[in-house]
Write a protein that holds these residues in place. Sequence first.
Motif, PDB file in Angstrom:
ATOM      1  N   ASP A  82       0.595 -13.151  -3.112  1.00  0.00           N
ATOM      2  CA  ASP A  82       1.234 -12.468  -4.243  1.00  0.00           C
ATOM      3  C   ASP A  82       0.516 -11.181  -4.647  1.00  0.00           C
ATOM      4  OD1 ASP A  82      -1.014 -13.562  -5.400  1.00  0.00           O
ATOM      5  OD2 ASP A  82       0.045 -14.727  -6.904  1.00  0.00           O
ATOM      6  N   ALA A  85       2.387  -7.214  -2.482  1.00  0.00           N
ATOM      7  CA  ALA A  85       3.463  -6.284  -2.852  1.00  0.00           C
ATOM      8  C   ALA A  85       2.970  -5.153  -3.761  1.00  0.00           C
ATOM      9  CB  ALA A  85       4.618  -7.044  -3.492  1.00  0.00           C
ATOM     10  N   ASP A  89       3.373  -0.857  -3.438  1.00  0.00           N
ATOM     11  CA  ASP A  89       3.869  -0.036  -4.549  1.00  0.00           C
ATOM     12  C   ASP A  89       2.861   1.052  -4.915  1.00  0.00           C
ATOM     13  OD1 ASP A  89       6.188  -1.530  -4.685  1.00  0.00           O
ATOM     14  OD2 ASP A  89       5.444  -2.853  -6.286  1.00  0.00           O
ATOM     15  N   VAL A 100       7.563  -1.889   5.476  1.00  0.00           N
ATOM     16  CA  VAL A 100       6.925  -3.210   5.514  1.00  0.00           C
ATOM     17  C   VAL A 100       7.686  -4.133   6.463  1.00  0.00           C
ATOM     18  CG1 VAL A 100       6.183  -5.215   4.168  1.00  0.00           C
ATOM     19  CG2 VAL A 100       6.126  -2.921   3.149  1.00  0.00           C
TER      20      VAL A 100
END
Length: 293
Positions: A82, A85, A89, A100
């Motif tokens: 987690d 991501a 960004d 990705v």
Amino acid sequence: MVSESGSDEAALFKSYGNLQPINAELAKPMLKEAKEILDPLGILFWLRQGTCLGAVRDQAFIPWDDDIDLGSVIGLNGLTEDMIAPVFDAFRERGYYVNVESNDRWIAAGMMKASTRIDLTFFRIIDDSIFHFPFIWIPAKLFANLKEIEFMDGKYLVPNPPEEYLTAKYGPNWITPKEDYEQDVLDQVAKTPVAKTTPMPGQPSTKIRVLNVREELVSGAEVSVVGLGEANTDDNGYVEFGLPYNDFYAVVIKFENHEEILYQELLSPGASYTYTPDASVTNGRLMVLSEEK
């Protein structure tokens, strides 16, 4: 069409098929910028592949290397899935185009800015190893206690011991600079454990048709998708393989007195491709196979 900024999808995919030596003057601040992005996010990353080789052996970027290679291992050094991501960004916020891809071996991003590529891969541990292109499995223990080195006026991490990592990837002669290194890497595949990935049930086969320089069909040609299998072309010049993913693969084609290593080919399950040799070039070509429509 590639944009003037060199920070878009076209620039990224052009970089895979038309490898250009990295500009060290651009690469140095981009590596520093990557560290500025990753460190505050708690991502303990390490230099990998050619970037690691250059840092350890030469204390510099390798003159013919084409990108900056960085890695981290999910489940080691506090990295959880987690956390990934937000990393992508953050690079986008700094002006990078980020593409990705993910599968059961890794979550990877090709990231492009100013016509310079960073390949950042978050590896999954499979049977106490991680996967390195083109089907080399490296013990995960080399990434549990990373080693800090001085590189490009900064402190960066590398696998530990780096010599074992570089031997696993490039072979025992990694210490000797060598622009034509592909065969050394392929030799390491033979020493690695059997591939741990198989096609999904019902996945269509991928076909490769082999032509000679006269564009005639070649039957009996030896075709190897490195790490997955070998086969000979049939009377129509075709060979079939079961591929696990849409991904880059290394392919070796041999017939008569001809042999060529296609070190980086983007192949998809169910697609058909044609190989045509170039009489003037027998090594170093990339993205050679043309997809049949």
